[in-house]
Design a protein around this motif. Structure first.
Motif, PDB file in Angstrom:
ATOM      1  N   ALA A 114       0.832  -1.205   0.000  1.00 56.02           N
ATOM      2  CA  ALA A 114       0.000   0.000   0.000  1.00 56.02           C
ATOM      3  C   ALA A 114       0.867   1.256   0.000  1.00 56.02           C
ATOM      4  N   ALA A 115       1.945   1.240   0.763  1.00 61.27           N
ATOM      5  CA  ALA A 115       2.828   2.407   0.823  1.00 61.27           C
ATOM      6  C   ALA A 115       3.458   2.678  -0.542  1.00 61.27           C
ATOM      7  N   ARG A 116       3.961   1.641  -1.180  1.00 65.94           N
ATOM      8  CA  ARG A 116       4.588   1.817  -2.507  1.00 65.94           C
ATOM      9  C   ARG A 116       3.563   2.197  -3.557  1.00 65.94           C
ATOM     10  N   PHE A 117       2.399   1.576  -3.488  1.00 63.20           N
ATOM     11  CA  PHE A 117       1.332   1.885  -4.439  1.00 63.20           C
ATOM     12  C   PHE A 117       0.923   3.354  -4.314  1.00 63.20           C
ATOM     13  N   ASN A 118       0.711   3.806  -3.072  1.00 61.13           N
ATOM     14  CA  ASN A 118       0.335   5.205  -2.846  1.00 61.13           C
ATOM     15  C   ASN A 118       1.441   6.165  -3.253  1.00 61.13           C
ATOM     16  N   TYR A 119       2.674   5.808  -2.978  1.00 63.26           N
ATOM     17  CA  TYR A 119       3.817   6.639  -3.362  1.00 63.26           C
ATOM     18  C   TYR A 119       3.820   6.845  -4.881  1.00 63.26           C
ATOM     19  N   LEU A 120       3.670   5.758  -5.622  1.00 62.85           N
ATOM     20  CA  LEU A 120       3.655   5.858  -7.082  1.00 62.85           C
ATOM     21  C   LEU A 120       2.439   6.656  -7.580  1.00 62.85           C
ATOM     22  N   ALA A 121       1.283   6.397  -6.978  1.00 65.38           N
ATOM     23  CA  ALA A 121       0.072   7.105  -7.403  1.00 65.38           C
ATOM     24  C   ALA A 121       0.212   8.609  -7.183  1.00 65.38           C
ATOM     25  N   LEU A 122       0.752   8.989  -6.038  1.00 64.91           N
ATOM     26  CA  LEU A 122       0.943  10.420  -5.764  1.00 64.91           C
ATOM     27  C   LEU A 122       1.964  11.030  -6.715  1.00 64.91           C
ATOM     28  N   ARG A 123       3.041  10.300  -7.011  1.00 64.30           N
ATOM     29  CA  ARG A 123       4.070  10.813  -7.917  1.00 64.30           C
ATOM     30  C   ARG A 123       3.536  10.941  -9.342  1.00 64.30           C
ATOM     31  N   TYR A 124       2.498  10.202  -9.670  1.00 62.18           N
ATOM     32  CA  TYR A 124       1.853  10.291 -10.975  1.00 62.18           C
ATOM     33  C   TYR A 124       0.781  11.386 -10.969  1.00 62.18           C
ATOM     34  N   ASN A 125      -0.107  11.316  -9.991  1.00 61.22           N
ATOM     35  CA  ASN A 125      -1.269  12.200  -9.973  1.00 61.22           C
ATOM     36  C   ASN A 125      -0.946  13.659  -9.701  1.00 61.22           C
ATOM     37  N   GLN A 126      -0.107  13.932  -8.728  1.00 62.90           N
ATOM     38  CA  GLN A 126       0.115  15.325  -8.340  1.00 62.90           C
ATOM     39  C   GLN A 126       0.659  16.181  -9.476  1.00 62.90           C
ATOM     40  N   PRO A 127       1.729  15.778 -10.146  1.00 64.68           N
ATOM     41  CA  PRO A 127       2.217  16.651 -11.222  1.00 64.68           C
ATOM     42  C   PRO A 127       1.254  16.740 -12.402  1.00 64.68           C
ATOM     43  N   LEU A 128       0.604  15.646 -12.729  1.00 68.20           N
ATOM     44  CA  LEU A 128      -0.293  15.671 -13.889  1.00 68.20           C
ATOM     45  C   LEU A 128      -1.538  16.502 -13.623  1.00 68.20           C
ATOM     46  N   TYR A 129      -2.168  16.302 -12.480  1.00 63.16           N
ATOM     47  CA  TYR A 129      -3.375  17.087 -12.200  1.00 63.16           C
ATOM     48  C   TYR A 129      -3.043  18.541 -11.900  1.00 63.16           C
ATOM     49  N   GLY A 130      -1.849  18.795 -11.392  1.00 62.56           N
ATOM     50  CA  GLY A 130      -1.396  20.181 -11.245  1.00 62.56           C
ATOM     51  C   GLY A 130      -1.248  20.847 -12.605  1.00 62.56           C
ATOM     52  N   TRP A 131      -0.687  20.110 -13.560  1.00 66.93           N
ATOM     53  CA  TRP A 131      -0.560  20.625 -14.927  1.00 66.93           C
ATOM     54  C   TRP A 131      -1.939  20.854 -15.552  1.00 66.93           C
ATOM     55  N   VAL A 132      -2.866  19.919 -15.355  1.00 68.57           N
ATOM     56  CA  VAL A 132      -4.226  20.067 -15.894  1.00 68.57           C
ATOM     57  C   VAL A 132      -4.868  21.337 -15.352  1.00 68.57           C
ATOM     58  N   GLU A 133      -4.702  21.565 -14.051  1.00 62.59           N
ATOM     59  CA  GLU A 133      -5.299  22.762 -13.449  1.00 62.59           C
ATOM     60  C   GLU A 133      -4.660  24.027 -14.013  1.00 62.59           C
ATOM     61  N   GLU A 134      -3.345  24.013 -14.144  1.00 64.06           N
ATOM     62  CA  GLU A 134      -2.640  25.180 -14.677  1.00 64.06           C
ATOM     63  C   GLU A 134      -2.955  25.412 -16.152  1.00 64.06           C
ATOM     64  N   ARG A 135      -2.942  24.354 -16.933  1.00 61.43           N
ATOM     65  CA  ARG A 135      -3.115  24.469 -18.391  1.00 61.43           C
ATOM     66  C   ARG A 135      -4.562  24.724 -18.798  1.00 61.43           C
ATOM     67  N   PHE A 136      -5.488  24.010 -18.162  1.00 58.42           N
ATOM     68  CA  PHE A 136      -6.883  24.058 -18.598  1.00 58.42           C
ATOM     69  C   PHE A 136      -7.829  24.693 -17.579  1.00 58.42           C
ATOM     70  N   GLY A 137      -7.353  24.960 -16.376  1.00 60.02           N
ATOM     71  CA  GLY A 137      -8.208  25.531 -15.341  1.00 60.02           C
ATOM     72  C   GLY A 137      -9.225  24.549 -14.795  1.00 60.02           C
ATOM     73  N   LEU A 138      -8.911  23.252 -14.882  1.00 65.07           N
ATOM     74  CA  LEU A 138      -9.842  22.226 -14.405  1.00 65.07           C
ATOM     75  C   LEU A 138      -9.307  21.568 -13.148  1.00 65.07           C
ATOM     76  N   ALA A 139     -10.185  21.357 -12.184  1.00 65.78           N
ATOM     77  CA  ALA A 139      -9.846  20.617 -10.976  1.00 65.78           C
ATOM     78  C   ALA A 139      -9.786  19.128 -11.316  1.00 65.78           C
ATOM     79  N   ARG A 140      -9.144  18.380 -10.463  1.00 64.03           N
ATOM     80  CA  ARG A 140      -8.985  16.943 -10.707  1.00 64.03           C
ATOM     81  C   ARG A 140     -10.312  16.231 -10.977  1.00 64.03           C
ATOM     82  N   PRO A 141     -11.360  16.424 -10.160  1.00 60.67           N
ATOM     83  CA  PRO A 141     -12.622  15.721 -10.451  1.00 60.67           C
ATOM     84  C   PRO A 141     -13.202  16.083 -11.819  1.00 60.67           C
ATOM     85  N   GLU A 142     -13.001  17.312 -12.246  1.00 59.21           N
ATOM     86  CA  GLU A 142     -13.500  17.719 -13.566  1.00 59.21           C
ATOM     87  C   GLU A 142     -12.765  16.972 -14.671  1.00 59.21           C
TER      88      GLU A 142
END
Length: 177
Positions: A38-66
């Motif tokens: 679970a720790a490794r799975f969450n670590y990888l998921a956060l390392r994937y999700n945070q930069p990508l959804y941050g980019w989505v918010e910056e580039r398109f103005g959309l929150a993660r759920p959107e």
């Protein structure tokens, strides 16, 4: 050798040998944790999700759920917000707000279901499809970069094992009982 010790014996030296050093706590959390998977799975998921959804918010103005709604419709059009909520574990009210905003932005449309008047199948608009088409290469490239250390056979093995874990959850419940 018990399974977790075997994993530590294989993986720990590789982690220690990487150019990007882990701090002592992160190392302990990933390699000395009684819930290591679970720790490794969450670590990888956060390392994937945070930069990508941050980019989505910056580039398109959309929150993660959107963006999750758009992504979901890119996988299968005509699903409802309730189906997306069930599949993603986002709360229904969060996805309802996301659907409302995406509809106002002209990125999706809500349809009607003749057999269930309450159901509103969702569809991407041309603008929604264009946004998703622009974003997806970044998501795919990021996943490819994460999997780069694995051979094709190892990727297939990982995919098979992850599928087995996921499918096992359907047979065993959610593990919270």
């Amino acid at each position: 050798m018990e399974p977790s010790a075997a994993i530590d014996a294989i993986a720990e030296p590789e982690v220690a040998g990487t150019q990007q050093r882990l701090d002592a706590f992160t190392h302990a959390r990933l390699w000395k944790n009684p819930c290591g998977f679970a720790a490794r799975f969450n670590y990888l998921a956060l390392r994937y999700n945070q930069p990508l959804y941050g980019w989505v918010e910056e580039r398109f103005g959309l929150a993660r759920p959107e963006f999750v709604v758009l992504y979901s419709l890119g996988i299968m059009e005509g699903v409802t917000a309730s189906e997306i909520a069930s599949s993603t574990a986002f709360p229904k009210n969060t996805l309802s707000r996301a659907v409302s905003r995406l509809t106002k932005l002209g990125l999706i449309t809500r349809g009607t279901d003749a057999s269930d008047r309450r159901a509103q199948p969702l569809q991407l608009t041309a603008a929604g499809r264009a946004l998703l088409d622009e974003a997806m290469p970044r998501f795919i490239a990021f996943e490819e970069a994460m999997l780069q250390p694995l051979s094709l056979i190892e990727r297939e093995q990982l995919s098979t094992l992850m599928a087995k874990v996921v499918l096992g959850m359907f047979h065993a419940g959610d593990g919270t009982e």
